[in-house]
Write a protein that holds these residues in place. Structure first.
Motif, PDB file in Angstrom:
ATOM      1  N   UNK A   1    -109.673  86.861 -37.898  1.00 30.14           N
ATOM      2  CA  UNK A   1    -109.256  87.807 -36.738  1.00 30.14           C
ATOM      3  C   UNK A   1    -109.853  89.207 -37.050  1.00 30.14           C
ATOM      4  N   UNK A   2    -110.173  89.383 -38.140  1.00 30.96           N
ATOM      5  CA  UNK A   2    -110.534  90.894 -38.451  1.00 30.96           C
ATOM      6  C   UNK A   2    -111.975  91.161 -37.782  1.00 30.96           C
ATOM      7  N   UNK A   3    -111.956  92.386 -37.365  1.00 36.63           N
ATOM      8  CA  UNK A   3    -113.210  92.718 -36.567  1.00 36.63           C
ATOM      9  C   UNK A   3    -113.369  92.170 -35.456  1.00 36.63           C
ATOM     10  N   UNK A   4    -112.441  91.310 -34.822  1.00 35.51           N
ATOM     11  CA  UNK A   4    -112.463  91.070 -33.299  1.00 35.51           C
ATOM     12  C   UNK A   4    -111.893  92.037 -32.462  1.00 35.51           C
ATOM     13  N   UNK A   5    -112.051  92.187 -31.302  1.00 36.35           N
ATOM     14  CA  UNK A   5    -111.819  93.318 -30.385  1.00 36.35           C
ATOM     15  C   UNK A   5    -110.371  93.430 -30.009  1.00 36.35           C
TER      16      UNK A   5
ATOM     17  N   UNK B   1    -109.411  91.873 -27.541  1.00 38.50           N
ATOM     18  CA  UNK B   1    -109.454  91.921 -25.979  1.00 38.50           C
ATOM     19  C   UNK B   1    -109.251  90.436 -25.592  1.00 38.50           C
ATOM     20  N   UNK B   2    -108.382  90.123 -24.326  1.00 36.28           N
ATOM     21  CA  UNK B   2    -108.001  88.767 -24.063  1.00 36.28           C
ATOM     22  C   UNK B   2    -109.187  88.057 -23.858  1.00 36.28           C
ATOM     23  N   UNK B   3    -109.498  86.808 -24.127  1.00 38.46           N
ATOM     24  CA  UNK B   3    -110.787  86.153 -23.910  1.00 38.46           C
ATOM     25  C   UNK B   3    -110.446  85.098 -22.655  1.00 38.46           C
TER      26      UNK B   3
END
Lengths: 365, 149
Positions: free
Chosen positions: A122-126, A128-130
């Motif tokens: 999950x690191x470096x994900x934003x 934001x709900x997808x």
């Protein structure tokens, strides 16, 4: 005091039947299968296995379904099931140095042998709900592949150990104490503390670790290494006379490199904290390593700062969410007799107090 | 020396079978033919094994948690004894492994190796290799940006 009360069977049966209906939810929505929970809620399954102290993804999926997603209730179900099984023995300690790593990162060395392998993170994900996931049947992208590294990835701490820059890990008894077989007893040695932490509540262990970062028993940790992957489980089989691999588990391991210590006789060295948890659970593994390190103050000759995370009794007695839930929630069960006696007592004390006040008033007049 | 080779072969066989997916294992076993006549020495039994780790990966052993395991032992008419251990809960899989082990001890090792062990090993290694290749693609390639002064 708890006094047995009879009655209420019909109400209880009806309540449970309704619970079953509520668990199923709207029947126009298709029912969840255990395979769906196991495959698509894998981190929930991992947490139930870690805190339930039983690695069996199908059972954990069943527990989550039965508990309607209440994780602590699911852990409770797994713990209860585990007690019904005979134990065949204990494995040899798993060799995490030979882990088939999905992920392996170090916050201390950029260019370490084997490299920084991010894995499915999950690191470096934003964050934001997808909304694409809200639509079912979406295309799953094919992940890229590369040329795999041959051989085992060395532990980062082994580089420091080679130069004697980090303290040695002393050997311990071949058969460690087991808090699932004997009551928790103090002083708790490190193996016992590690067992309690790995099955402890993730939220509790996280908060304890966080408290050390905020200054309550600070121990300056670096994540020397964090790795996630599978290791074989090997056990000696008496009827065969040799060991075989009886299974494989996915684990998360965190090794922290902490502030150094030195004395008149020994030059300064880094110290270690350690976390090892069933499944993919980085938050838990890092937390465990920080709390492990905080609890080692005595053996490392540090000062007792009076910090909660340094207090083994406080940490170990409060880390188990099944025990905590049991004691907490029992107070909602009938305590009619207890309360009746309290009620009578307060009525009598009040009456006496009011009578005494009346006497004082009379005397004053 | 030949004893050690036999032990190594049996160890490798039982280790592969213990970790195999139950459904796939039972498919291959059924494909091998009808189960031989046998006596059950230890009926299939579900239990646990306590998995241990080491403090700091190299130090004192500690109890990490348990895994579910099913075991079973059988004896063939010839007297050959087989022991089956599988991860998870499956009476059928544990019995199949015990029978495969007994038959292998009874001179059928080569046939079973070809029909059951080889495909299981290839599939396990294939799965491992596929994950390792995906992991390799997520390896960070650092580069340094040279600042123009």
């Amino acid at each position: 005091m708890y006094v047995a009360v009879k009655g209420g069977e019909r109400a209880i049966d009806n309540a449970h039947a309704w619970l079953a209906e509520e668990r199923r939810g709207d029947t126009d929505v298709s029912e969840l299968s255990l395979a769906q929970i196991r495959e698509q809620l894998a981190l929930a399954v991992n947490r139930v296995m870690a805190e339930g102290s039983l690695y069996d993804p199908d059972l954990a999926a069943l527990a989550i379904k039965q508990a309607r997603g209440d994780m602590i209730e699911a852990v409770f179900l797994i713990r209860a099931y585990r007690t019904t099984l005979p134990r065949f023995g204990a494995s040899a300690p798993v060799a995490t140095g030979a882990m088939a790593c999905d992920r392996r990162i170090s916050a201390t060395f950029k260019d370490l042998p084997g490299g920084q392998v991010l894995g499915p993170t999950f690191d470096y994900t934003h964050r934001l709900l997808d909304f694409a996931l809200a639509a079912e049947g979406g295309e799953v992208p094919e992940p890229a592949t590369g040329a795999a590294t041959e051989g085992d990835l060395p532990h980062v701490t082994s580089f420091l150990a080679r130069e004697d820059l980090i303290q040695d890990e002393p050997e311990g008894p071949a058969t460690p104490r087991d808090l699932t077989r004997e009551p928790l007893d103090f002083p708790a040695d490190r193996p016992l503390r590690l067992q309690a932490l790995t099955r402890g509540d993730e939220g509790f262990v996280l908060s304890m670790a966080y408290s050390t970062q905020r200054g309550y028993g600070r121990n300056h940790p670096f994540v020397g290494e964090l790795r996630v992957g599978t290791v074989p489980v090997e056990m000696e089989i008496p009827e065969l006379g040799f060991a075989i691999e009886i299974g494989e588990v996915k684990v998360t391991e965190c090794e922290t490199v902490n502030q150094f210590l030195g004395s008149k006789s020994e030059p300064p060295q880094f110290t270690r904290g350690y976390g090892l948890v069933f499944g993919h659970s980085e938050r838990k593994a890092i937390s465990m390593a920080l709390v492990d390190r905080a609890l080692r103050w005595e053996e490392l000759g540090e000062d007792d700062m009076g910090a909660p995370a340094q207090d083994a009794e406080f940490v170990l007695y409060h880390s188990d969410n099944v025990q905590a839930t049991g004691f907490l929630e029992h107070i909602k069960l009938p305590h009619y007799v207890d309360f009746q006696s309290e009620l009578e007592l307060i009525r009598r004390i009040r009456a006496e107090a009011m009578a005494a006040q009346g006497d004082v008033q009379e005397a004053a007049e | 020396m030949s004893d050690q080779i036999e032990i190594d072969a049996r160890k490798a066989r039982l280790s592969t079978l213990a970790k195999a997916p139950h459904a796939r294992l039972l498919d291959l076993w059924q494909g091998f033919g009808a189960a031989p006549e046998h006596e059950v020495l230890r009926a299939p039994e579900i239990g646990t094994v306590m998995v241990r780790g080491r403090a700091g990966a190299v130090g004192a052993p500690f109890n990490l948690g348990e895994i579910t395991v099913t075991r079973c032992s059988v004896r063939l008419g010839s007297g050959a004894v087989g022991h089956g251990y599988v991860q998870g809960r499956s009476h059928e899989a544990a019995r199949a492994v015990a029978l495969i082990d007994a038959l292998s001890e009874d001179g059928q090792a080569a046939a079973l190796e070809a029909a059951i062990l080889l495909p299981l090993r290839a599939e396990a290694e294939g799965g491992k290799a596929a994950r390792a290749e995906k992991a390799a693609a997520t390896k960070v390639e650092f580069f340094t940006i040279v600042r123009g002064e």
